[in-house]
Design a protein around this motif. Structure first.
Motif, mmCIF file in Angstrom:
data_model
loop_
_atom_site.group_PDB
_atom_site.id
_atom_site.type_symbol
_atom_site.label_atom_id
_atom_site.label_comp_id
_atom_site.label_asym_id
_atom_site.label_seq_id
_atom_site.Cartn_x
_atom_site.Cartn_y
_atom_site.Cartn_z
ATOM 1 N N ASP A 154 0.754 -1.282 -0.047
ATOM 2 C CA ASP A 154 0.437 -0.222 0.079
ATOM 3 C C ASP A 154 0.781 1.366 -0.252
ATOM 4 O O ASP A 154 0.781 2.484 -0.566
ATOM 5 N N VAL A 155 1.746 1.320 0.924
ATOM 6 C CA VAL A 155 2.732 2.598 0.707
ATOM 7 C C VAL A 155 3.364 2.841 -0.593
ATOM 8 O O VAL A 155 3.713 3.763 -0.634
ATOM 9 N N LEU A 156 3.807 1.488 -1.000
ATOM 10 C CA LEU A 156 4.739 1.590 -2.700
ATOM 11 C C LEU A 156 4.037 2.245 -3.002
ATOM 12 O O LEU A 156 3.973 2.875 -4.486
ATOM 13 N N GLU A 157 2.505 1.543 -3.565
ATOM 14 C CA GLU A 157 1.163 2.180 -4.786
ATOM 15 C C GLU A 157 1.615 3.527 -4.537
ATOM 16 O O GLU A 157 0.802 4.630 -5.298
ATOM 17 N N VAL A 158 0.811 4.557 -2.981
ATOM 18 C CA VAL A 158 0.359 5.756 -2.963
ATOM 19 C C VAL A 158 1.475 6.496 -2.869
ATOM 20 O O VAL A 158 1.635 7.602 -3.492
ATOM 21 N N THR A 159 2.992 6.355 -2.820
ATOM 22 C CA THR A 159 4.333 6.749 -3.165
ATOM 23 C C THR A 159 4.393 6.979 -4.429
ATOM 24 O O THR A 159 5.205 8.048 -4.910
ATOM 25 N N SER A 160 4.101 5.648 -5.185
ATOM 26 C CA SER A 160 4.592 5.841 -6.502
ATOM 27 C C SER A 160 3.628 6.616 -7.464
ATOM 28 O O SER A 160 3.788 7.151 -8.394
ATOM 29 N N ARG A 161 2.401 7.665 -6.730
ATOM 30 C CA ARG A 161 1.473 7.536 -7.573
ATOM 31 C C ARG A 161 1.295 8.514 -7.665
ATOM 32 O O ARG A 161 1.347 9.897 -8.230
ATOM 33 N N ARG A 162 1.565 9.640 -5.622
ATOM 34 C CA ARG A 162 1.980 10.773 -5.441
ATOM 35 C C ARG A 162 3.200 11.868 -5.936
ATOM 36 O O ARG A 162 2.890 13.024 -5.890
ATOM 37 N N ALA A 163 4.185 10.757 -5.363
ATOM 38 C CA ALA A 163 5.321 11.983 -5.592
ATOM 39 C C ALA A 163 6.214 10.556 -5.883
ATOM 40 O O ALA A 163 7.415 9.950 -5.359
ATOM 41 N N PRO A 164 6.372 10.373 -7.551
ATOM 42 C CA PRO A 164 7.578 9.189 -7.784
ATOM 43 C C PRO A 164 8.746 8.889 -8.001
ATOM 44 O O PRO A 164 9.209 8.336 -7.996
ATOM 45 N N GLY A 167 1.214 4.212 10.881
ATOM 46 C CA GLY A 167 0.236 3.614 10.382
ATOM 47 C C GLY A 167 -0.357 2.224 10.472
ATOM 48 O O GLY A 167 0.212 1.088 9.902
ATOM 49 N N VAL A 168 -0.109 1.161 12.040
ATOM 50 C CA VAL A 168 0.147 0.475 12.501
ATOM 51 C C VAL A 168 -1.944 0.236 12.511
ATOM 52 O O VAL A 168 -2.642 0.442 13.544
ATOM 53 N N GLY A 169 -2.565 -0.928 11.961
ATOM 54 C CA GLY A 169 -3.485 -1.686 12.096
ATOM 55 C C GLY A 169 -4.116 -0.620 11.156
ATOM 56 O O GLY A 169 -3.990 0.355 10.104
ATOM 57 N N HIS A 170 -6.391 -0.813 11.453
ATOM 58 C CA HIS A 170 -6.497 0.036 10.396
ATOM 59 C C HIS A 170 -7.703 1.019 11.518
ATOM 60 O O HIS A 170 -6.521 1.014 12.525
ATOM 61 N N GLU A 171 -8.391 1.974 11.491
ATOM 62 C CA GLU A 171 -8.409 2.716 12.016
ATOM 63 C C GLU A 171 -8.665 2.590 13.203
ATOM 64 O O GLU A 171 -8.280 3.605 14.192
ATOM 65 N N ILE A 172 -9.514 1.300 13.411
ATOM 66 C CA ILE A 172 -10.053 1.236 15.450
ATOM 67 C C ILE A 172 -8.732 0.752 15.687
ATOM 68 O O ILE A 172 -9.240 0.970 17.246
ATOM 69 N N ASP A 181 5.092 11.271 16.341
ATOM 70 C CA ASP A 181 4.700 12.568 15.460
ATOM 71 C C ASP A 181 3.908 12.718 14.335
ATOM 72 O O ASP A 181 2.960 14.174 14.494
ATOM 73 N N ARG A 182 2.997 11.967 14.252
ATOM 74 C CA ARG A 182 1.409 12.302 12.979
ATOM 75 C C ARG A 182 1.306 10.553 13.069
ATOM 76 O O ARG A 182 2.235 9.691 13.245
ATOM 77 N N ARG A 183 -0.089 10.405 13.625
ATOM 78 C CA ARG A 183 -0.771 8.825 13.375
ATOM 79 C C ARG A 183 -1.460 8.706 12.419
ATOM 80 O O ARG A 183 -2.288 9.833 12.348
ATOM 81 N N ALA A 184 -1.496 7.440 11.193
ATOM 82 C CA ALA A 184 -2.169 7.694 9.988
ATOM 83 C C ALA A 184 -2.976 6.696 10.233
ATOM 84 O O ALA A 184 -2.553 5.625 11.261
ATOM 85 N N ALA A 185 -4.366 6.357 10.189
ATOM 86 C CA ALA A 185 -5.551 5.528 10.287
ATOM 87 C C ALA A 185 -5.104 4.401 9.567
ATOM 88 O O ALA A 185 -5.266 3.394 10.594
ATOM 89 N N THR A 186 -4.456 4.526 8.734
ATOM 90 C CA THR A 186 -4.019 3.317 7.697
ATOM 91 C C THR A 186 -2.511 3.113 7.287
ATOM 92 O O THR A 186 -1.926 4.656 6.924
ATOM 93 N N PRO A 187 -1.664 2.403 6.373
ATOM 94 C CA PRO A 187 -0.159 2.464 6.028
ATOM 95 C C PRO A 187 -0.325 3.488 4.612
ATOM 96 O O PRO A 187 0.434 4.048 4.840
ATOM 97 N N SER A 188 -1.936 3.268 4.162
ATOM 98 C CA SER A 188 -2.024 3.767 2.620
ATOM 99 C C SER A 188 -1.887 5.284 3.417
ATOM 100 O O SER A 188 -1.128 6.608 2.650
ATOM 101 N N GLN A 189 -2.783 6.206 3.736
ATOM 102 C CA GLN A 189 -2.471 7.239 5.034
ATOM 103 C C GLN A 189 -1.475 7.589 5.073
ATOM 104 O O GLN A 189 -0.702 8.945 5.506
ATOM 105 N N ALA A 190 -0.607 6.863 6.036
ATOM 106 C CA ALA A 190 0.733 7.211 6.503
ATOM 107 C C ALA A 190 1.397 8.160 5.271
ATOM 108 O O ALA A 190 2.435 9.051 5.316
ATOM 109 N N ALA A 191 1.154 6.962 4.058
ATOM 110 C CA ALA A 191 2.133 7.372 2.997
ATOM 111 C C ALA A 191 1.931 8.755 2.601
ATOM 112 O O ALA A 191 2.201 9.508 1.158
ATOM 113 N N GLU A 192 0.679 8.924 2.732
ATOM 114 C CA GLU A 192 -0.130 10.190 1.560
ATOM 115 C C GLU A 192 0.136 11.465 3.253
ATOM 116 O O GLU A 192 -0.166 12.141 2.028
#
Length: 441
Positions: free
Chosen positions: A153-163, A234-239, A249-260
């Motif tokens: 998920d992290v690799l997919e998001v970073t390649s799309r947003r900031a290759p 970005g550990v686990g799901h949103e819950i 320093d910043r908590r993301a709900a999912t690994p994808s959101q961490a990459a964002e």
């Protein structure tokens, strides 16, 4: 045979409806523990029996609730269920509609988690100032399990947003005994200045409380809090919330959101750049139109805007000084001085030439030189007279001496046309010896 009662007997349906009305409200939210048996899926729903020695309860997990369950029940497991009792009138059966399921030991883990959180909070690990994330990072460090969904998920998001961003991956087990030491080693390595990472992503997919327990380890929480570079978890799901989330320093709900959170969106940046370019082009066009209007006004007024009358005296004095410097007498004086110099030089040349019997040529040159110099001086005198006359014509006070009146608007600008001012506009009329105020009819 005895009768049932003086009251009319109830139908089965009516009786069960009354029981349903009295049974369900008090048991709308119950918590029960037992062992799962006969788990099965029927259509989209799950059905099983929760049993204990000498007792059994039918349970159901409706399809709409399944995605909210942190733990899927399985035969032989001892679980804690939360839900509501429902009486099915058509079948006369009581069913527990399950809304929450967790292993029976999870309650102890929750207590341990709360105690551990209180201890680490008392140490100040969760109260430190949060560091800002780099807006345009060039290199990011990632701690994740190789081949896991979180890393994909992290690799997919970073390649799309900031290759263009470089990613440095430090593999670590996502759970089990290897998780904590491998994650500690990865964090220690990635924050080394040698690698040049500007932020660190600690990611893992979802799981039960037991699966995520390693991310509550005090040593790992302390490593995240003391990391040299900003950490995004970005550990686990949103819950799911672990103690490393509280220390990051910043908590993301999912690994994808961490990459964002860690990467800029090139599409949004391109849109912002287009907006700014359009705004700059519009402002430049507006400025050019203003300059064009000013130029047209200057052309209409003779390429030079009339100066205010307050500065007229200063300008007139400057023109008089220039006129005095250009007076023909000054030119004649300069020509006379040059003529004397030439005569002196000519005399010296004549003396030298006397020895060479060249006196006739000297006398002839002297005879021709004097008329030439006088002619040049006369021509310059005539040109100076013409320039002086033109300079006097540019004097703004000249027409006033001949009886003309200079009309000025409220801002001191000359009025050159009757159509430029409306009726009732204020005017200032200037004569040679003073000025008066007037108003247009």
């Amino acid at each position: 045979m005895r009768s049932c009662s003086v009251d009319a007997p109830l139908s089965v349906k009516r009786l069960l409806e009354q029981v349903k009305a009295r049974l369900e409200p008090p048991f709308a939210a119950v918590c029960v523990v037992g062992e799962v048996s006969n788990f099965r899926g029927s259509g989209k729903h799950w059905y099983f029996t929760l049993k204990e020695e000498g007792a059994a309860l039918s349970c159901a997990v409706w399809a709409s609730q399944q995605r909210f369950l942190q733990h899927k029940p399985a035969d032989g497991q001892r679980v804690v269920l939360k839900g509501s009792l429902n009486l099915y009138v058509a079948g006369g059966t009581i069913t527990l509609a399950v809304t929450h399921c967790e292993p029976a030991g999870v309650g102890d883990l929750q207590a341990r988690l709360r105690a551990l959180e209180a201890d680490l909070r008392a140490q100040g690990l969760f109260d430190r100032p949060k560091r800002p994330l780099p807006r345009f990072p060039e290199k990011l460090g990632i701690v994740a399990a190789l081949g896991g969904a979180a890393l994909r998920d992290v690799l997919e998001v970073t390649s799309r947003r900031a290759p263009g961003i470089h990613l440095l991956i430090a593999p670590a087990a996502a759970q089990g005994e290897r998780c904590v030491p491998e994650t500690l080693l990865a964090i220690q390595e990635l924050q080394d200045a040698h690698w040049g990472c500007e932020a660190l992503l600690l990611v893992r997919g979802g799981g039960s409380l037991e699966d995520l327990w390693a991310f509550n380890d005090p040593e790992l929480v302390r490593a995240v809090a003391d990391c040299r570079i900003p950490v995004i978890t970005g550990v686990g799901h949103e819950i799911d919330t672990t103690l490393v989330d509280l220390a990051a320093d910043r908590r993301a709900a999912t690994p994808s959101q961490a990459a964002e959170l860690a990467t800029p969106d090139r599409a949004a940046l391109a849109a912002e750049l287009r907006r700014r370019v359009e705004a700059l082009a519009a402002r430049t066009a507006w400025r050019l139109r203003g300059l064009e209007t000013t130029l047209n006004l200057l052309v209409d007024h003779g390429l030079q805007r009339a100066e205010p009358l307050a500065a007229g005296g200063t300008r007139l004095a400057a023109l008089g000084q220039r006129l005095a410097l250009a007076h023909p007498s000054r030119g004649l004086d300069a020509a006379g001085a040059r003529l004397a110099l030439l005569r002196h030089r000519l005399g010296q040349a004549a003396g030298r030439a006397a020895g060479d019997l060249d006196l006739p040529r000297v006398h002839e040159a002297r005879r021709r030189l004097v008329p030439a110099v006088l002619g040049a001086c006369q021509r310059r005198d005539q040109r100076l007279a013409v320039l002086a006359e033109r300079l006097r014509g540019l004097d703004p006070a000249g027409p006033l001496q001949r009886g003309f009146v200079l009309a000025l608007d409220a801002e001191g600008r000359p009025v050159t046309s009757a159509q430029t001012l409306p009726a009732g506009a204020a005017l200032r009329l200037r004569w040679q010896d003073g000025e008066r105020k007037a108003r247009l009819d």
